[in-house]
Enzyme design. Structure first.
Site, mmCIF file in Angstrom:
data_model
loop_
_atom_site.group_PDB
_atom_site.id
_atom_site.type_symbol
_atom_site.label_atom_id
_atom_site.label_comp_id
_atom_site.label_asym_id
_atom_site.label_seq_id
_atom_site.Cartn_x
_atom_site.Cartn_y
_atom_site.Cartn_z
ATOM 1 N N ALA A 9 34.409 52.805 52.295
ATOM 2 C CA ALA A 9 34.993 50.977 52.223
ATOM 3 C C ALA A 9 35.683 50.256 53.313
ATOM 4 O O ALA A 9 36.357 49.279 53.458
ATOM 5 C CB ALA A 9 35.534 50.573 51.121
ATOM 6 N N GLY A 11 35.211 49.679 56.878
ATOM 7 C CA GLY A 11 34.166 49.160 58.204
ATOM 8 C C GLY A 11 34.497 47.454 58.244
ATOM 9 O O GLY A 11 35.244 46.952 56.773
ATOM 10 N N ARG A 15 27.711 42.936 61.271
ATOM 11 C CA ARG A 15 26.683 42.536 61.352
ATOM 12 C C ARG A 15 26.087 41.516 60.416
ATOM 13 O O ARG A 15 25.902 40.783 60.371
ATOM 14 C CB ARG A 15 25.778 43.687 60.851
ATOM 15 C CG ARG A 15 25.289 44.511 62.073
ATOM 16 C CD ARG A 15 25.000 45.947 61.821
ATOM 17 N NE ARG A 15 25.181 46.880 61.812
ATOM 18 C CZ ARG A 15 24.914 47.805 60.990
ATOM 19 N NH1 ARG A 15 23.946 48.580 61.360
ATOM 20 N NH2 ARG A 15 25.961 49.026 60.378
ATOM 21 N N LYS A 22 33.045 43.194 54.376
ATOM 22 C CA LYS A 22 31.426 43.216 54.434
ATOM 23 C C LYS A 22 31.810 43.648 53.204
ATOM 24 O O LYS A 22 30.896 42.693 52.652
ATOM 25 C CB LYS A 22 30.800 44.074 55.360
ATOM 26 C CG LYS A 22 29.491 45.046 54.804
ATOM 27 C CD LYS A 22 28.690 45.723 55.497
ATOM 28 C CE LYS A 22 29.555 46.883 55.764
ATOM 29 N NZ LYS A 22 28.309 47.283 56.808
ATOM 30 N N THR A 78 31.783 57.598 59.123
ATOM 31 C CA THR A 78 32.249 57.772 58.347
ATOM 32 C C THR A 78 32.103 59.311 58.100
ATOM 33 O O THR A 78 33.009 59.313 56.440
ATOM 34 C CB THR A 78 30.752 57.591 57.506
ATOM 35 O OG1 THR A 78 29.530 58.596 58.418
ATOM 36 C CG2 THR A 78 30.136 56.751 57.526
ATOM 37 N N ASP A 102 28.522 49.494 50.822
ATOM 38 C CA ASP A 102 27.588 48.458 50.924
ATOM 39 C C ASP A 102 26.504 48.889 50.297
ATOM 40 O O ASP A 102 25.395 48.266 50.941
ATOM 41 C CB ASP A 102 27.519 48.222 52.863
ATOM 42 C CG ASP A 102 27.281 49.554 53.572
ATOM 43 O OD1 ASP A 102 26.508 50.939 52.366
ATOM 44 O OD2 ASP A 102 26.977 49.352 54.194
HETATM 45 C C1 UD1 Z 1 25.478 55.341 56.857
HETATM 46 C C2 UD1 Z 1 24.951 56.227 57.460
HETATM 47 C C3 UD1 Z 1 23.206 56.601 57.113
HETATM 48 C C4 UD1 Z 1 22.592 56.015 56.373
HETATM 49 C C5 UD1 Z 1 23.005 55.037 55.716
HETATM 50 C C6 UD1 Z 1 22.390 53.987 54.493
HETATM 51 C C7 UD1 Z 1 26.214 57.048 58.905
HETATM 52 C C8 UD1 Z 1 26.789 57.678 59.758
HETATM 53 N N1 UD1 Z 1 25.351 57.109 58.618
HETATM 54 O O1 UD1 Z 1 24.696 54.196 57.969
HETATM 55 O O2 UD1 Z 1 22.337 57.896 57.401
HETATM 56 O O3 UD1 Z 1 21.368 56.174 55.872
HETATM 57 O O4 UD1 Z 1 24.444 54.689 55.973
HETATM 58 O O5 UD1 Z 1 23.070 52.950 54.227
HETATM 59 O O6 UD1 Z 1 27.009 57.804 58.437
HETATM 60 N N2 UD1 Z 1 33.028 52.577 56.918
HETATM 61 C C9 UD1 Z 1 34.053 53.445 57.172
HETATM 62 N N3 UD1 Z 1 34.455 53.675 58.040
HETATM 63 C C10 UD1 Z 1 34.558 53.952 59.099
HETATM 64 C C11 UD1 Z 1 32.917 53.219 59.062
HETATM 65 C C12 UD1 Z 1 31.822 52.969 57.980
HETATM 66 O O7 UD1 Z 1 34.988 53.561 55.580
HETATM 67 O O8 UD1 Z 1 35.032 54.611 60.126
HETATM 68 C C13 UD1 Z 1 32.325 52.246 55.413
HETATM 69 C C14 UD1 Z 1 31.593 51.300 55.638
HETATM 70 O O9 UD1 Z 1 32.977 50.278 55.101
HETATM 71 C C15 UD1 Z 1 30.422 50.655 54.931
HETATM 72 C C16 UD1 Z 1 29.897 52.663 54.816
HETATM 73 O O10 UD1 Z 1 31.137 53.320 55.333
HETATM 74 O O11 UD1 Z 1 30.819 50.337 53.731
HETATM 75 C C17 UD1 Z 1 28.920 52.798 56.416
HETATM 76 O O12 UD1 Z 1 28.569 52.735 57.160
HETATM 77 P P1 UD1 Z 1 28.047 51.803 57.956
HETATM 78 O O13 UD1 Z 1 28.463 51.456 59.466
HETATM 79 O O14 UD1 Z 1 27.124 50.754 57.124
HETATM 80 O O15 UD1 Z 1 26.850 52.985 58.315
HETATM 81 P P2 UD1 Z 1 25.131 52.657 58.359
HETATM 82 O O16 UD1 Z 1 24.899 52.604 60.136
HETATM 83 O O17 UD1 Z 1 24.701 52.330 57.481
HETATM 84 CA CA CA Z 2 25.542 50.141 56.328
#
Ligand code: UD1
Ligand code: CA
Length: 461
Positions: A9, A11, A15, A22, A78, A102
């Protein structure tokens, strides 16, 4: 076997184009990340760690008491996010469920099924997948011709063939905890986004000779990941349907469930009827045999049995059994309507108690007051509670009668069985059984018509 949960959580949610982080955007009255954490809590894990970064303080506040936290200082992906939980988790034996913050629609049953499947198969990693009608934006599941999972390819990294695949990564995984943290150290950021992807752990484990698998969900609806406002509205719609169907199973009638918006924590008794275009929010509780008609908005309000709310707005208020209100009335915070009382149309009540069987029928403001039983308040009455500096209180005793158009200037007391004549401005207390008249006396001017100069013209005779 110990069970751990990591919720991602940190990010920002670019978008969403929002000031609000978010995962704090709400779906049916609850932040997305809170939905995720509560569903995770229901499988009784030994520990839940939520990875926070953007808006860390706000997220921690929302999840207070429900989760531990790990701070990801920079959002490097992630994979990096899960790694920040290593202080709390690395080195421990057990299974770890990783969930993105999310994805608010997952149920605890799904988490439990994934966990059970993962255990049964003896996997090092199991990804929860689903067949997406439109897979755009999700990671795709790449399998070999024996159907074994090889790896996950992100939208931005996939070639044309890979992007045709409709089986997607839901963002939920179950890992052997030790193997997860050792594989995370091998994740690189050599990809289109320059991020450390959690999804790469699958291929790394597989290359290390570990068992990797997928648990495919029968339908997509729980898997929706919310990255923008369009998906947020879709998630709300799905959750709304789920909530309303649960109420219907419990005996609540919905005239048009598609237009009744009920928050997650609302409780409604059986044989209550909810008409179309109704919004019920927060921690509202509604009893049995009630009718809530179109155009009502009810927030954090307690409603007893056999209550009718007709096109009215109620917030932080209370309506006891056998009461009714509306149309077009407004209960504001700390309005309490006691059993059998009637609040009619265009009435506003704030911080006031309306006693049993009392009637406030029309066009009236009652603020900062206590009314006894069987009181009748006439049309257009004003409880003047504010002198420009402070608010004062008014009391009206049992069986008192307040005539139409009266103004009761607080602080003032009207005793039991007292009368206030219509159009009186009451500034002094009225004793029991007395009647107060406080208005200009009527004066009639005889033959006024003929004295008017206008009336002397021919046309007016
Ligand atoms: C991610 C997955 C994708 C999957 C999708 C499902 C990866 C690389 N991709 O993509 O395969 O189909 O979720 O919904 O894992 N977050 C952090 N720290 C970070 C980056 C993200 O805590 O450095 C958190 C965000 O807050 C979010 C979640 O991880 O809650 C997912 O990140 P997001 O950028 O939404 O990934 P997607 O592009 O949706
Ligand atoms: Ca996502």
């Amino acid at each position: 076997m110990k069970k751990f949960v990591v919720v991602l959580a940190a990010g920002k949610g670019t978008r969403m184009k929002s000031k609000l982080y978010k995962v704090l955007h709400q779906v049916c009255g609850k932040a997305m990340v809170e939905h995720v954490v509560e569903a995770a809590q229901a499988i009784n894990p030994d520990k839940i760690v939520t990875v926070v970064g953007n808006g860390a303080e706000e997220v921690e506040k929302v999840l207070d008491g429900k989760s531990e936290f790990a701070l990801q200082k920079e959002q490097l992906g992630t994979g990096d996010a899960v790694l920040t939980a290593q202080e709390q988790l690395a080195g421990q034996d057990g299974a770890t469920l990783v969930i993105t913050g999310d994805t608010p629609l997952f149920t605890s049953q799904t988490f439990q099924s994934l966990f059970d499947y993962h255990q049964k198969k003896g996997n090092a990693a199991t990804v929860l997948t689903a067949q997406a009608p439109n897979p755009y934006g999700y990671g795709r599941i790449i399998r070999d011709d024996q159907d074994n999972v090889l790896r996950i390819v992100e939208q931005k990294d996939g070639n044309l063939e890979e992007l045709k695949i409709k089986e997607i990564n839901t963002g939920v995984f179950c890992f052997d905890n030790q193997k997860l943290f050792s594989a995370l150290k091998q994740v690189t950021n050599h990809n289109a986004q320059g991020e450390y992807y959690l999804t790469d752990v699958l291929e790394i484990l597989r290359n290390n000779g570990e068992r990797v698998g997928a648990y495919k969900m029968p339908d997509f609806s729980e898997s929706l990941g919310v990255n923008d406002r369009i998906a947020l509205a879709q998630a709300s719609k799905i959750m709304q349907k789920r909530i309303n169907e649960e109420h219907m199973r419990n005996g609540v009638t919905f005239v048009d469930p598609a237009t009744a918006y009920i928050d997650t924590d609302v409780k409604i008794g059986n044989d209550t009827v909810i008409e179309a275009n109704v919004v019920i929010k927060g921690h509202t509780i509604i009893g049995s045999d009630c009718l809530i008609t179109s155009g009502s908005r009810i927030v954090d309000t307690k409603i007893g049995n056999d209550v009718t709310v007709t096109s009215s707005t109620l917030e932080q208020a209370q309506m006891d059994d056998h009461t009714d209100i509306g149309p077009n009335s407004h209960l504001r915070p700390r309005a309490i309507i006691r059993e059998g009382a009637h609040i009619g149309n265009f009435v506003e009540v704030k911080n006031a108690e309306i006693g049993q069987n009392s009637k406030v029928g029309h066009l009236t403001y009652v603020g900062d007051a206590t009314l006894g039983k069987d009181v009748n308040v006439g049309c257009g009455t004003i409880f003047a509670n504010y002198d420009g500096v402070q608010k004062d209180h008014t009391t009206v005793g049992d069986r008192a009668f307040i005539g139409s158009g009266a103004t009761l200037v607080a602080p003032v007391n009207v005793a039991d069985h007292a009368f206030v004549a219509a159009d009186s401005t009451i500034t002094k207390d009225v004793a029991k059984y007395d009647m107060a008249i406080a208005r200009g006396r009527q004066v009639n001017k005889p033959d006024y018509w003929h004295k008017l100069s206008l009336s002397k013209s021919e046309d007016w005779q």
